[in-house]
Design an enzyme around this catalytic site. Structure first.
Site, mmCIF file in Angstrom:
data_model
loop_
_atom_site.group_PDB
_atom_site.id
_atom_site.type_symbol
_atom_site.label_atom_id
_atom_site.label_comp_id
_atom_site.label_asym_id
_atom_site.label_seq_id
_atom_site.Cartn_x
_atom_site.Cartn_y
_atom_site.Cartn_z
ATOM 1 N N GLY A 153 0.844 -1.290 -0.031
ATOM 2 C CA GLY A 153 -0.075 -0.152 -0.009
ATOM 3 C C GLY A 153 0.939 1.096 -0.161
ATOM 4 O O GLY A 153 2.061 1.349 -0.361
ATOM 5 N N ALA B 242 4.455 -2.132 11.046
ATOM 6 C CA ALA B 242 3.068 -2.622 10.743
ATOM 7 C C ALA B 242 2.222 -2.660 11.936
ATOM 8 O O ALA B 242 1.880 -1.708 12.696
ATOM 9 C CB ALA B 242 2.986 -3.650 9.636
ATOM 10 N N ARG B 243 2.106 -3.896 12.413
ATOM 11 C CA ARG B 243 1.371 -4.199 13.640
ATOM 12 C C ARG B 243 2.096 -5.129 14.451
ATOM 13 O O ARG B 243 2.587 -6.307 13.716
ATOM 14 C CB ARG B 243 -0.023 -4.507 13.512
ATOM 15 C CG ARG B 243 -0.994 -3.236 13.516
ATOM 16 C CD ARG B 243 -1.198 -2.488 14.682
ATOM 17 N NE ARG B 243 -1.887 -1.319 14.624
ATOM 18 C CZ ARG B 243 -1.193 -0.131 14.277
ATOM 19 N NH1 ARG B 243 -0.230 0.230 13.989
ATOM 20 N NH2 ARG B 243 -2.087 1.004 14.176
ATOM 21 N N GLU C 34 1.597 -4.391 23.518
ATOM 22 C CA GLU C 34 2.081 -2.792 23.713
ATOM 23 C C GLU C 34 1.516 -2.186 25.005
ATOM 24 O O GLU C 34 0.322 -2.424 25.097
ATOM 25 C CB GLU C 34 2.164 -2.007 22.640
ATOM 26 C CG GLU C 34 2.829 -2.500 21.385
ATOM 27 C CD GLU C 34 2.817 -1.265 20.155
ATOM 28 O OE1 GLU C 34 2.218 -0.186 20.233
ATOM 29 O OE2 GLU C 34 3.052 -1.889 19.071
ATOM 30 N N HIS D 64 7.164 2.433 19.091
ATOM 31 C CA HIS D 64 5.850 2.841 18.160
ATOM 32 C C HIS D 64 6.044 4.334 17.814
ATOM 33 O O HIS D 64 5.293 4.781 18.148
ATOM 34 C CB HIS D 64 4.691 2.395 18.694
ATOM 35 C CG HIS D 64 3.482 2.313 17.826
ATOM 36 N ND1 HIS D 64 2.419 1.369 18.043
ATOM 37 C CD2 HIS D 64 3.364 3.027 16.468
ATOM 38 C CE1 HIS D 64 1.646 1.407 17.117
ATOM 39 N NE2 HIS D 64 2.295 2.231 16.034
ATOM 40 N N GLY E 220 6.737 5.327 14.460
ATOM 41 C CA GLY E 220 6.388 5.472 12.877
ATOM 42 C C GLY E 220 5.966 6.890 12.488
ATOM 43 O O GLY E 220 6.720 7.325 11.784
HETATM 44 C C1 DGY Z 1 -0.850 4.114 12.744
HETATM 45 O O1 DGY Z 1 -1.409 5.296 12.219
HETATM 46 O O2 DGY Z 1 -1.649 2.904 12.372
HETATM 47 C C2 DGY Z 1 0.001 4.236 13.989
HETATM 48 O O3 DGY Z 1 0.606 2.951 14.042
HETATM 49 C C3 DGY Z 1 -0.801 4.625 15.168
HETATM 50 O O4 DGY Z 1 -1.763 3.910 15.456
#
Ligand code: DGY
Length: 324
Positions: A158, A242-243, A272, A290, A292
Site C-alpha cells: 500500500g 506495521a502491527r 504494547e 511505536h 512510526g
Molecule cells: C497508525 O497510524 O496506524 C499508527 O501505528 C498509530 O496507530
C-alpha cells in the site's frame, strides 16, 4: 442534534488541533493522557456523538454490545484500525474513519531507520559508547551488513510499502520484491523496478531484508511465524513498523537468539507497551517505542485529517476516509 456535537479525544493531541476542535465541538480531552480502560471506552460510546480513539484504545465487539449507544462515528487517529472491531461497529450503524496518506512518508522513514540501524548495528554501537566500553577504531570492530544493492522484500504494498520501496530503490539501489494480498498494478511496480512474488514462501528465501507494511488484525495475525522465519536467510533482517500481531514475537526472539536470522528492527509489539524479555535481551534487535508517525508535521496532519472526516460526517457528507 441540539447544539454542537459532543466529542471525546481519548489521548492528548497536538495543541493546535485540540484548540481547533474545541472551537467546532463540545470537546472533552483525556488530559491524564493514560489509556482509557474498557469501562471508560464503553461509557464514551454511550455519552459522546463522536469518539476519537487511537491504537491504545482496544474496541472489541463486546464494547458495542450495550442497549443504547450515542456514538455515531469513531474517527480514529491513525491509519491502522485493527484495535476496533469494524464489523461490530458497522452492525451498530457506527461509521469508522482513519488517517491514511499523511503518515506514509514518516513511517517509511522510520522503517528505513530500523533497517539501517539493524544492519549497521547502530543500537549496539551507541550502547557500547555510552557505557564507556569503546576501545577505539579497529578493522574488526562491530562489523555490520552492507545495505546498498541488497534485496528488500516488502510485504504489503500500500502507500507505506510503496514509500519504503522508493527510499530503498532510489536511495540505496536495492532490488525490490513485493508480496501483496491483491495484484499490484504494473505501473506501480515499474515505478520502483519491483517484482511481485505471489507466494510468501517464495519471497522470503530471496531477501536480505524483509519489511512488513501489511494491516494487522485477525487475517495477518502471526503471518511471520517460526516456519516463515525459518525460510529467511540466516544473514537476513526483519523490520516491522506495521502491527505487532503480524509477527509471532516468541518465535522471532527464538530466531534472533539461535541465529536463524541475523537481526530485526521493531517499532510495534504484540502486547504494547509490554515488550517480551527475550527481545529486550537480544542484542541483534533494534527496538523503538511505536514511533512510526511520530513527527510534529505528521501528528498534526493526522489531527487535521480526523477533523476533516468529522466535519464531513456532521455536515451529512461522506467522510473521505471511511473504513466502515
Ligand atoms: C497508525 O497510524 O496506524 C499508527 O501505528 C498509530 O496507530
Amino acid at each position: 442534534m441540539a447544539g454542537k456535537p459532543k466529542i471525546l479525544i481519548t489521548r492528548r493531541w497536538p495543541e493546535r488541533v485540540e484548540a481547533r476542535l474545541a472551537e467546532d465541538y463540545r470537546l472533552t480531552v483525556n488530559r491524564a493522557d493514560r489509556p482509557l480502560d474498557r469501562a471508560a471506552l464503553a461509557a464514551a460510546l454511550r455519552d459522546f456523538d463522536a469518539v476519537l480513539p487511537t491504537v491504545t484504545d482496544p474496541m472489541p465487539a463486546e464494547i458495542f454490545d450495550q442497549p443504547r449507544l450515542r456514538a455515531r462515528i469513531l474517527a480514529n487517529y491513525g491509519v491502522g484500525h485493527s484495535h476496533i472491531d469494524i464489523a461490530a461497529a458497522r452492525a451498530r450503524g457506527i461509521v469508522v474513519t482513519n488517517t491514511p496518506d499523511v503518515l506514509s512518508e514518516c513511517t517509511a522513514d522510520l522503517a528505513m531507520t530500523l533497517l539501517l540501524m539493524a544492519a549497521r548495528r547502530a543500537g549496539e554501537g551507541e550502547r557500547e559508547l555510552r557505557a564507556g566500553r569503546w576501545a577505539g577504531w579497529r578493522p574488526t570492530h562491530m562489523i555490520g551488513t552492507r545495505v546498498s544493492g541488497k534485496t528488500l522484500g516488502i510485504i504489503g504494498f500500500g502507500r507505506i510499502g510503496q514509500a519504503m520501496a522508493a527510499r530503498a530503490r532510489h536511495g540505496f539501489g536495492m532490488r525490490i520484491l513485493v508480496h501483496n494480498r491483491s495484484p499490484v498494478p504494473a505501473a506501480i511496480l515499474a515505478r520502483h523496478d519491483a517484482a511481485e512474488v505471489a507466494r510468501l514462501e517464495d519471497l522470503l528465501p530471496e531477501c536480505d531484508f524483509v519489511s512488513l507494511h501489511c494491516p494487522g488484525g485477525g487475517a495477518n495475525r502471526h503471518l511471520i511465524d517460526a516456519g516463515r522465519l525459518g525460510l529467511m536467510k540466516p544473514s537476513a533482517f526483519l523490520v516491522n513498523t506495521a502491527r505487532g500481531e503480524v509477527v509471532h514475537e516468541r518465535a522471532l526472539a527464538q530466531a534472533l537468539q539461535s541465529g536463524a536470522i541475523a537481526g530485526a528492527g521493531l517499532d510495534v509489539y504484540e502486547d504494547e507497551p509490554r515488550v517480551a524479555a527475550e527481545l529486550l535481551a537480544a542484542p541483534n534487535a533494534v527496538l523503538l517505542p511505536h514511533l512510526g508517525s511520530a513527527t510534529r508535521e505528521t501528528r498534526e496532519a493526522m489531527g487535521w485529517r480526523v477533523a476533516e472526516n468529522l466535519a464531513a460526517f456532521f455536515a451529512g457528507r461522506p467522510p473521505r476516509d471511511r473504513v466502515a
